[in-house]
Design a protein around this motif. Structure first.
Motif, PDB file in Angstrom:
ATOM      1  N   ILE A 179     -31.636  -0.212  39.977  1.00  0.00           N
ATOM      2  CA  ILE A 179     -31.332  -1.078  38.832  1.00  0.00           C
ATOM      3  C   ILE A 179     -30.296  -2.132  39.227  1.00  0.00           C
ATOM      4  O   ILE A 179     -30.427  -3.312  38.884  1.00  0.00           O
ATOM      5  CB  ILE A 179     -30.845  -0.227  37.644  1.00  0.00           C
ATOM      6  N   HIS A 180     -29.281  -1.706  39.973  1.00  0.00           N
ATOM      7  CA  HIS A 180     -28.247  -2.645  40.407  1.00  0.00           C
ATOM      8  C   HIS A 180     -28.819  -3.701  41.351  1.00  0.00           C
ATOM      9  O   HIS A 180     -28.425  -4.875  41.283  1.00  0.00           O
ATOM     10  CB  HIS A 180     -27.110  -1.882  41.094  1.00  0.00           C
ATOM     11  N   GLN A 181     -29.737  -3.298  42.226  1.00  0.00           N
ATOM     12  CA  GLN A 181     -30.365  -4.256  43.141  1.00  0.00           C
ATOM     13  C   GLN A 181     -31.083  -5.362  42.383  1.00  0.00           C
ATOM     14  O   GLN A 181     -31.172  -6.494  42.847  1.00  0.00           O
ATOM     15  CB  GLN A 181     -31.362  -3.542  44.053  1.00  0.00           C
ATOM     16  N   ILE A 185     -27.783  -3.196  34.565  1.00  0.00           N
ATOM     17  CA  ILE A 185     -26.802  -2.131  34.391  1.00  0.00           C
ATOM     18  C   ILE A 185     -27.544  -0.837  34.038  1.00  0.00           C
ATOM     19  O   ILE A 185     -28.660  -0.859  33.515  1.00  0.00           O
ATOM     20  CB  ILE A 185     -25.756  -2.463  33.309  1.00  0.00           C
ATOM     21  N   ALA A 186     -26.898   0.299  34.318  1.00  0.00           N
ATOM     22  CA  ALA A 186     -27.538   1.605  34.151  1.00  0.00           C
ATOM     23  C   ALA A 186     -26.850   2.427  33.068  1.00  0.00           C
ATOM     24  O   ALA A 186     -25.620   2.452  32.970  1.00  0.00           O
ATOM     25  CB  ALA A 186     -27.522   2.365  35.471  1.00  0.00           C
ATOM     26  N   SER A 187     -27.663   3.121  32.271  1.00  0.00           N
ATOM     27  CA  SER A 187     -27.166   4.010  31.218  1.00  0.00           C
ATOM     28  C   SER A 187     -27.839   5.365  31.371  1.00  0.00           C
ATOM     29  O   SER A 187     -29.022   5.445  31.724  1.00  0.00           O
ATOM     30  CB  SER A 187     -27.482   3.417  29.837  1.00  0.00           C
ATOM     31  N   LEU A 188     -27.093   6.438  31.105  1.00  0.00           N
ATOM     32  CA  LEU A 188     -27.657   7.785  31.157  1.00  0.00           C
ATOM     33  C   LEU A 188     -28.377   8.066  29.850  1.00  0.00           C
ATOM     34  O   LEU A 188     -27.766   8.054  28.778  1.00  0.00           O
ATOM     35  CB  LEU A 188     -26.555   8.814  31.401  1.00  0.00           C
ATOM     36  N   HIS A 275     -22.150  -9.593  33.159  1.00  0.00           N
ATOM     37  CA  HIS A 275     -22.678  -9.061  34.420  1.00  0.00           C
ATOM     38  C   HIS A 275     -23.475 -10.128  35.164  1.00  0.00           C
ATOM     39  O   HIS A 275     -23.397 -10.226  36.387  1.00  0.00           O
ATOM     40  CB  HIS A 275     -23.553  -7.849  34.100  1.00  0.00           C
ATOM     41  N   GLN A 276     -24.235 -10.918  34.419  1.00  0.00           N
ATOM     42  CA  GLN A 276     -25.081 -11.917  35.052  1.00  0.00           C
ATOM     43  C   GLN A 276     -24.277 -13.089  35.604  1.00  0.00           C
ATOM     44  O   GLN A 276     -24.758 -13.840  36.450  1.00  0.00           O
ATOM     45  CB  GLN A 276     -26.111 -12.428  34.031  1.00  0.00           C
ATOM     46  N   HIS A 277     -23.032 -13.246  35.121  1.00  0.00           N
ATOM     47  CA  HIS A 277     -22.204 -14.352  35.598  1.00  0.00           C
ATOM     48  C   HIS A 277     -21.237 -13.933  36.698  1.00  0.00           C
ATOM     49  O   HIS A 277     -20.398 -14.706  37.127  1.00  0.00           O
ATOM     50  CB  HIS A 277     -21.435 -14.966  34.423  1.00  0.00           C
TER      51      HIS A 277
END
Length: 278
Positions: A179-181, A185-188, A275-277
């Motif tokens: 997901i980071h690649q 962002i990742a959520s559990l 995050h995108q910036h």
């Protein structure tokens, strides 16, 4: 009725609504922020975003990646990534291929214990979706082996049942990295369903987990309150959603049925923008 639903499935995985139908349902129910989170699949995002054009609905790119840690199934939700990321697409393709192989092994196990099914029929039921146990369950019902999909899981293909086959190992850390690649962002997902959630939260926070799905259709108010405390303790953002699989899923949960606060959606959009910036 919530205006935010960040956990939704379409016919591109094991949901029973097309992306277009899902957007129409969300609109009819007054939901204005949604995420398409199909299992190991991102092809439903673009059609949903196209269907939302001209409507007061924002569609966030999402995915739910199935992973394993020991004997525990752990699902990782991804948000705000590029659905055209080569690394993400390759990783998800490998996951879908593993699903096909697992399906063939489950069918062989079912046949051995007296519940034969044709692989081609299960494939047809899955349609364009990412094949999985819900499609096997529907085939079992269709063949008259069981009365309901729920019975199929409880008697035959659920955990510790005679035809259960574990998926090929894929860790939650690997899903978070994927997901980071892709810039997300990742959520559990639904941590309240895990045996020892705080151990997993602590471990995945070290791997870069950014958020926790505190609001979910399987979470009681007490569980949600505990997840909110843990999210604050570990400095994690919040996500939440119905986990709706449409009107014909094995367990019907309506879009927008889980009371996710508007502030959760607003904070997620702000986090994704920041995050995108970076």
């Amino acid at each position: 009725m919530a205006h935010v639903d960040l956990h939704l499935h379409t016919t591109f995985s094991d949901g029973t609504s097309t992306p277009e139908e899902l957007v129409a349902t969300a609109h009819a129910r007054g939901v204005t922020l949604i995420a398409i989170t199909d299992h190991d699949e991102v092809r439903g995002i673009a059609p949903a975003q196209a269907a939302a054009q001209g409507l007061p609905i924002t569609v966030v790119a999402g995915v739910e990646i199935n992973t394993e840690l020991g004997r525990e199934d752990i699902h990782i939700l991804g948000y705000g990534f590029s659905a055209e990321s080569a690394a993400l697409l390759a990783g998800l393709h490998a996951r879908r291929e593993a699903r096909v192989e697992r399906t063939r092994r489950i069918l062989a196990r079912l046949a051995a214990i007296g519940y034969p099914l044709e692989f081609e029929r299960v494939l047809a039921i899955a349609g364009q979706g990412s094949i999985g146990r819900p499609h096997i369950a529907r085939a079992l019902v269709e063949a008259g082996h069981v009365a309901t999909s729920q019975e199929a899981f409880e008697r035959l293909i659920g955990h510790r049942c005679p035809a259960y086959i574990a998926t090929l190992p894929f860790t939650p850390e690997a899903a978070i990295a994927l997901i980071h690649q892709a810039g997300g962002i990742a959520s559990l997902a639904h941590p309240g369903k895990l045996g020892d959630p705080i151990r997993i939260i602590r471990r995945l926070k070290e791997a870069g987990l950014e958020a926790l799905e505190a609001y979910h259709s399987d979470h009681t108010p007490n569980v949600t309150a505990r997840m909110l405390r843990w999210a604050a303790q570990f400095g994690l953002a919040l996500t939440g959603g119905s986990d709706s699989h449409g009107p014909h899923g094995s367990r019907v949960v309506h879009v927008g049925a889980v009371p996710v606060p508007d502030a959760v959606g607003e904070a997620l959009l702000a986090l994704l923008a920041a995050h995108q910036h970076q």
